[in-house]
Design a protein around this motif. Structure first.
Motif, PDB file in Angstrom:
ATOM      1  N   SER A  31       0.841  -1.189   0.000  1.00  0.00           N
ATOM      2  CA  SER A  31       0.000   0.000   0.000  1.00  0.00           C
ATOM      3  C   SER A  31       0.879   1.243   0.000  1.00  0.00           C
ATOM      4  CB  SER A  31      -0.935   0.001   1.211  1.00  0.00           C
ATOM      5  OG  SER A  31      -0.199  -0.002   2.415  1.00  0.00           O
ATOM      6  N   TYR A  32       1.880   1.232  -0.856  1.00  0.00           N
ATOM      7  CA  TYR A  32       2.794   2.358  -0.994  1.00  0.00           C
ATOM      8  C   TYR A  32       2.048   3.614  -1.428  1.00  0.00           C
ATOM      9  CZ  TYR A  32       6.524   5.199  -2.999  1.00  0.00           C
ATOM     10  OH  TYR A  32       7.370   6.217  -3.302  1.00  0.00           O
ATOM     11  N   ALA A  33       1.032   3.414  -2.250  1.00  0.00           N
ATOM     12  CA  ALA A  33       0.251   4.542  -2.735  1.00  0.00           C
ATOM     13  C   ALA A  33      -1.233   4.227  -2.671  1.00  0.00           C
ATOM     14  CB  ALA A  33       0.639   4.879  -4.174  1.00  0.00           C
ATOM     15  N   ILE A  34      -2.010   5.267  -2.512  1.00  0.00           N
ATOM     16  CA  ILE A  34      -3.464   5.165  -2.550  1.00  0.00           C
ATOM     17  C   ILE A  34      -3.959   5.955  -3.745  1.00  0.00           C
ATOM     18  CG2 ILE A  34      -5.623   5.675  -1.384  1.00  0.00           C
ATOM     19  CD1 ILE A  34      -4.034   3.438  -0.076  1.00  0.00           C
ATOM     20  N   GLY A  35      -4.768   5.315  -4.539  1.00  0.00           N
ATOM     21  CA  GLY A  35      -5.305   5.965  -5.726  1.00  0.00           C
ATOM     22  C   GLY A  35      -6.818   6.016  -5.706  1.00  0.00           C
ATOM     23  N   TRP A  36      -7.352   6.959  -6.457  1.00  0.00           N
ATOM     24  CA  TRP A  36      -8.798   7.101  -6.620  1.00  0.00           C
ATOM     25  C   TRP A  36      -9.150   6.945  -8.101  1.00  0.00           C
ATOM     26  CZ3 TRP A  36     -12.381   7.905  -2.720  1.00  0.00           C
ATOM     27  CH2 TRP A  36     -11.884   8.251  -1.475  1.00  0.00           C
ATOM     28  N   PHE A  37     -10.166   6.160  -8.330  1.00  0.00           N
ATOM     29  CA  PHE A  37     -10.755   6.029  -9.657  1.00  0.00           C
ATOM     30  C   PHE A  37     -12.246   6.303  -9.524  1.00  0.00           C
ATOM     31  CE2 PHE A  37      -7.528   4.050 -12.437  1.00  0.00           C
ATOM     32  CZ  PHE A  37      -6.531   3.841 -11.507  1.00  0.00           C
ATOM     33  N   ARG A  38     -12.872   6.609 -10.627  1.00  0.00           N
ATOM     34  CA  ARG A  38     -14.311   6.806 -10.603  1.00  0.00           C
ATOM     35  C   ARG A  38     -14.963   6.094 -11.777  1.00  0.00           C
ATOM     36  NH1 ARG A  38     -14.574  13.369 -11.724  1.00  0.00           N
ATOM     37  NH2 ARG A  38     -13.955  13.324 -13.934  1.00  0.00           N
ATOM     38  N   GLN A  39     -16.216   5.729 -11.568  1.00  0.00           N
ATOM     39  CA  GLN A  39     -16.963   5.002 -12.590  1.00  0.00           C
ATOM     40  C   GLN A  39     -18.363   5.584 -12.662  1.00  0.00           C
ATOM     41  OE1 GLN A  39     -15.956   1.623 -14.287  1.00  0.00           O
ATOM     42  NE2 GLN A  39     -17.383   2.694 -15.628  1.00  0.00           N
TER      43      GLN A  39
END
Length: 122
Positions: A31-39
């Motif tokens: 979990s080095y990075a947290i990303g956001w995506f949307r749908q």
């Protein structure tokens, strides 16, 4: 297995603001990075932004640059997505995920939250 929980979604008028939160159960090398995506219905999944836990290095999708800002609270294991100047086209389910690197690629994320709905509508 890292667990993520999104919160903060809701309905807002165009031009308004919302802040989404992504609470992470633990921070590990995966979990080095947290990303956001949307749908959104009928639309392709879209990268919104991602941030690293270490130094807060962030990347943003072109459609949200200048309007959305990522931040983090390492003590709370929480990443925030501040969304300003919201537009109707921002309406979507927003998901946060964890990855072992800072990436815009959906398939590089290996754990996801359940999603939170954001609706921008007069």
């Amino acid at each position: 297995q890292v667990q993520l929980i999104e919160s903060g979604g809701g309905k807002v008028q165009p031009g308004g603001s919302l802040r989404l939160s992504c609470a992470v159960s633990q921070r590990t090398f995966t979990s080095y990075a947290i990303g956001w995506f949307r749908q959104a219905p009928g639309k392709e999944r879209e990268f919104v932004g991602a941030i690293t836990w270490s130094i807060g290095l962030a990347e943003y999708g072109d459609s949200v640059k200048g309007r959305f800002t990522l931040s983090k609270d390492n003590a709370k294991n929480t990443v925030y997505l501040q969304m300003n100047y919201l537009k109707p086209e921002d309406t979507a389910v927003y998901y946060c995920g964890s990855a072992g690197l800072l990436t815009l690629v959906y398939d590089r994320y290996d754990a996801w939250g359940q999603g939170t709905q954001v609706t921008v509508d007069p």
